[in-house]
Scaffold this motif. Structure first.
Motif, mmCIF file in Angstrom:
data_model
loop_
_atom_site.group_PDB
_atom_site.id
_atom_site.type_symbol
_atom_site.label_atom_id
_atom_site.label_comp_id
_atom_site.label_asym_id
_atom_site.label_seq_id
_atom_site.Cartn_x
_atom_site.Cartn_y
_atom_site.Cartn_z
ATOM 1 N N GLU A 120 39.318 0.164 4.349
ATOM 2 C CA GLU A 120 39.336 0.568 2.600
ATOM 3 C C GLU A 120 39.713 -1.014 2.468
ATOM 4 O OE1 GLU A 120 40.356 2.702 -0.522
ATOM 5 O OE2 GLU A 120 39.725 3.394 1.113
ATOM 6 N N VAL A 121 40.482 -1.556 2.687
ATOM 7 C CA VAL A 121 40.382 -2.941 1.966
ATOM 8 C C VAL A 121 39.051 -3.588 1.482
ATOM 9 C CG1 VAL A 121 41.569 -5.029 2.206
ATOM 10 C CG2 VAL A 121 42.808 -3.700 3.480
ATOM 11 N N ARG A 122 38.574 -3.523 2.767
ATOM 12 C CA ARG A 122 37.212 -4.323 2.166
ATOM 13 C C ARG A 122 36.242 -3.256 1.451
ATOM 14 N NH1 ARG A 122 36.725 -4.711 7.747
ATOM 15 N NH2 ARG A 122 35.360 -2.543 7.891
ATOM 16 N N SER A 123 36.641 -2.121 0.829
ATOM 17 C CA SER A 123 35.803 -1.207 0.013
ATOM 18 C C SER A 123 36.704 -1.228 -1.768
ATOM 19 C CB SER A 123 36.179 0.434 0.005
ATOM 20 O OG SER A 123 35.719 1.310 -0.648
ATOM 21 N N LEU A 124 38.065 -1.411 -1.641
ATOM 22 C CA LEU A 124 38.438 -2.151 -2.870
ATOM 23 C C LEU A 124 37.724 -3.295 -3.529
ATOM 24 C CD1 LEU A 124 42.103 -0.510 -2.006
ATOM 25 C CD2 LEU A 124 40.698 0.493 -3.671
ATOM 26 N N LEU A 125 38.212 -4.276 -2.661
ATOM 27 C CA LEU A 125 37.225 -5.948 -2.822
ATOM 28 C C LEU A 125 36.410 -5.648 -3.477
ATOM 29 C CD1 LEU A 125 39.118 -7.597 0.234
ATOM 30 C CD2 LEU A 125 39.681 -7.496 -2.460
ATOM 31 N N THR A 126 35.083 -5.034 -3.155
ATOM 32 C CA THR A 126 33.847 -5.068 -3.086
ATOM 33 C C THR A 126 33.924 -4.540 -4.601
ATOM 34 O OG1 THR A 126 32.308 -4.302 -1.292
ATOM 35 C CG2 THR A 126 31.827 -3.540 -2.666
ATOM 36 N N GLU A 127 34.729 -3.294 -5.183
ATOM 37 C CA GLU A 127 34.947 -2.605 -6.300
ATOM 38 C C GLU A 127 35.331 -3.589 -7.315
ATOM 39 O OE1 GLU A 127 36.654 1.033 -8.414
ATOM 40 O OE2 GLU A 127 37.306 0.773 -6.729
ATOM 41 N N LEU A 128 36.358 -4.369 -6.438
ATOM 42 C CA LEU A 128 36.895 -5.162 -7.858
ATOM 43 C C LEU A 128 36.299 -6.222 -8.120
ATOM 44 C CD1 LEU A 128 40.732 -6.514 -7.339
ATOM 45 C CD2 LEU A 128 38.240 -7.887 -7.192
ATOM 46 N N HIS A 133 30.251 -10.641 -4.781
ATOM 47 C CA HIS A 133 30.648 -11.250 -6.037
ATOM 48 C C HIS A 133 29.312 -11.914 -6.611
ATOM 49 C CE1 HIS A 133 30.972 -13.872 -9.809
ATOM 50 N NE2 HIS A 133 31.664 -13.068 -10.030
ATOM 51 N N ALA A 134 28.589 -12.916 -5.974
ATOM 52 C CA ALA A 134 27.638 -13.022 -5.641
ATOM 53 C C ALA A 134 26.234 -12.012 -5.091
ATOM 54 C CB ALA A 134 27.554 -14.534 -4.060
ATOM 55 N N LYS A 135 26.226 -11.667 -4.920
ATOM 56 C CA LYS A 135 25.281 -10.719 -4.343
ATOM 57 C C LYS A 135 25.299 -9.676 -5.923
ATOM 58 C CE LYS A 135 23.499 -6.392 -1.394
ATOM 59 N NZ LYS A 135 23.830 -5.393 -0.526
ATOM 60 N N THR A 136 26.303 -9.134 -6.712
ATOM 61 C CA THR A 136 26.162 -8.086 -7.398
ATOM 62 C C THR A 136 25.815 -9.379 -9.037
ATOM 63 O OG1 THR A 136 28.419 -7.592 -6.410
ATOM 64 C CG2 THR A 136 27.168 -7.310 -9.557
ATOM 65 N N ARG A 137 26.112 -10.370 -8.906
ATOM 66 C CA ARG A 137 25.408 -11.310 -9.876
ATOM 67 C C ARG A 137 23.882 -11.707 -10.389
ATOM 68 N NH1 ARG A 137 26.913 -11.443 -14.307
ATOM 69 N NH2 ARG A 137 25.620 -13.622 -14.994
ATOM 70 N N ARG A 197 30.789 -7.606 -13.302
ATOM 71 C CA ARG A 197 29.490 -7.116 -14.478
ATOM 72 C C ARG A 197 30.968 -7.230 -15.786
ATOM 73 N NH1 ARG A 197 29.876 -2.265 -11.201
ATOM 74 N NH2 ARG A 197 27.865 -1.977 -10.190
ATOM 75 N N GLN A 198 32.349 -7.769 -15.518
ATOM 76 C CA GLN A 198 32.480 -8.611 -16.470
ATOM 77 C C GLN A 198 32.791 -9.999 -16.468
ATOM 78 O OE1 GLN A 198 36.664 -7.626 -15.324
ATOM 79 N NE2 GLN A 198 36.491 -5.349 -15.777
ATOM 80 N N GLY A 199 31.651 -10.703 -15.679
ATOM 81 C CA GLY A 199 31.665 -12.438 -16.403
ATOM 82 C C GLY A 199 32.876 -12.911 -15.746
ATOM 83 N N PHE A 200 33.405 -12.758 -15.094
ATOM 84 C CA PHE A 200 34.333 -13.613 -14.255
ATOM 85 C C PHE A 200 33.689 -14.197 -13.094
ATOM 86 C CE2 PHE A 200 37.167 -10.658 -15.578
ATOM 87 C CZ PHE A 200 38.719 -10.858 -16.544
ATOM 88 N N SER A 201 34.183 -15.780 -13.287
ATOM 89 C CA SER A 201 33.122 -16.302 -11.798
ATOM 90 C C SER A 201 34.187 -15.501 -10.462
ATOM 91 C CB SER A 201 33.713 -17.931 -13.077
ATOM 92 O OG SER A 201 34.731 -18.158 -12.430
ATOM 93 N N PRO A 202 32.695 -16.339 -9.498
ATOM 94 C CA PRO A 202 33.885 -16.105 -7.836
ATOM 95 C C PRO A 202 34.979 -16.425 -7.947
ATOM 96 C CG PRO A 202 31.342 -16.529 -8.054
ATOM 97 C CD PRO A 202 31.554 -17.081 -9.354
ATOM 98 N N THR A 203 35.351 -18.060 -8.236
ATOM 99 C CA THR A 203 36.839 -18.578 -8.061
ATOM 100 C C THR A 203 38.281 -17.469 -9.079
ATOM 101 O OG1 THR A 203 35.938 -20.614 -7.887
ATOM 102 C CG2 THR A 203 38.439 -20.332 -8.725
#
Length: 281
Positions: free
Chosen positions: A70-78, A134-138, A84-90
């Motif tokens: 569940e934690v990984r699922s929430l982190l994936t969504e976050l 994040h990298a995969k999504t970008r 998508r909102q343009g935030f950096s990996p950091t």
């Protein structure tokens, strides 16, 4: 021993839980420089904190185990939302790493260094997971944007009844050739067109590879029963084609789009059956 450490870790996380979460939310909101509202951050982190407690209670610190699903699922969504909102990996990973800073006062009071170190490793591992997602999504976003630009850069337009044109601008590579073919063939079918004009006025240069791509497009159009003409053969391109020994065979080529359209209209006129022929007894 592991259960005992997990118990101490749970105590560290649950003692003053509301205050810990509130300070975590303030820290993350501040780090994002107001690009997300406190309410948005609160929704993400409150749910994540609860999931972390359940995961530690059921699975200890094995972040790749089933208990942390569940934690990984929430982190994936976050992570996907942040990308998508343009935030950096950091900026995305700071949502987890900031929790270390928040826990420091509790560490000083409890002096349980071992529990803090174990949880730090948990956060480090989960932080790396957010960076991966994040990298995969970008990459997915960039790929989708490239496809959209490719679609926009290869329009198929109706020039006349029965005649469609493909004005090409820029470099013609394998991926773009595939898009041109698909859009041209679909347009021939939708508009019941019998003639196609591929205009390369906007193509900066023609080499052997570009010529092969053009030939593939023409062959594909011919297989749909359409006569195809290549226009935009400027003097420099004509000289290059001759120098490279490129053969267009029986494919009609014209210097300008106007010449190609005139040729197509003439061909259509030639194929028309004169009025009255075949209709008399």
């Amino acid at each position: 021993m592991a259960q005992d450490e997990s118990g101490r870790l749970l105590s560290l996380l649950t003692d003053g839980q509301d205050d810990l979460v509130a300070r975590w939310i303030r820290t993350v909101t501040s780090s994002l420089a107001g690009r997300l509202t406190p309410a948005e951050v609160q929704q993400d982190l409150t749910e994540l904190y609860r999931a972390l407690l359940v995961a530690v209670r059921e699975g200890g610190t094995a972040t790749r185990g089933e208990a942390f699903g569940e934690v990984r699922s929430l982190l994936t969504e976050l992570s996907r939302n942040r990308a998508r909102q343009g935030f950096s990996p950091t900026e995305t990973a700071i949502s987890l790493f900031a929790l270390k800073e928040v826990l420091e006062p509790a560490l000083v009071e409890s002096a349980d260094v071992a529990a803090f170190v174990r949880f730090s490793r948990v956060l480090d591992d989960l932080g790396l997971y957010t960076v991966e997602v994040h990298a995969k999504t970008r990459e997915e976003i960039i790929s989708a944007q490239a496809e959209q630009l490719l679609e926009l850069s290869t329009p198929v337009v109706k020039l006349w009844d029965g005649i469609v044109g493909v004005p090409l601008v820029g470099t013609l590579d394998s991926a773009r050739t595939q898009v041109v073919m698909e859009k041209l063939l679909q347009s021939l079918l939708d508009q019941n067109a019998t003639h196609a004009i591929v205009d390369i006025t906007g193509v900066p240069s023609v080499d052997t590879q570009v010529a092969q791509h053009l030939l593939k497009t023409v062959v594909a159009a011919r297989m749909m029963g359409a006569e195809c003409t290549i226009s935009g053969i400027r003097p420099q391109i004509a000289q290059t084609i001759v120098a490279l020994g490129i053969e267009f065979g029986d494919i009609t080529t014209k210097a300008t789009l106007a010449d190609a359209l005139r040729h197509a209209l003439h061909r259509i006129e030639q194929t028309r059956v004169p009025a009255g022929i075949g209709g008399q007894a």
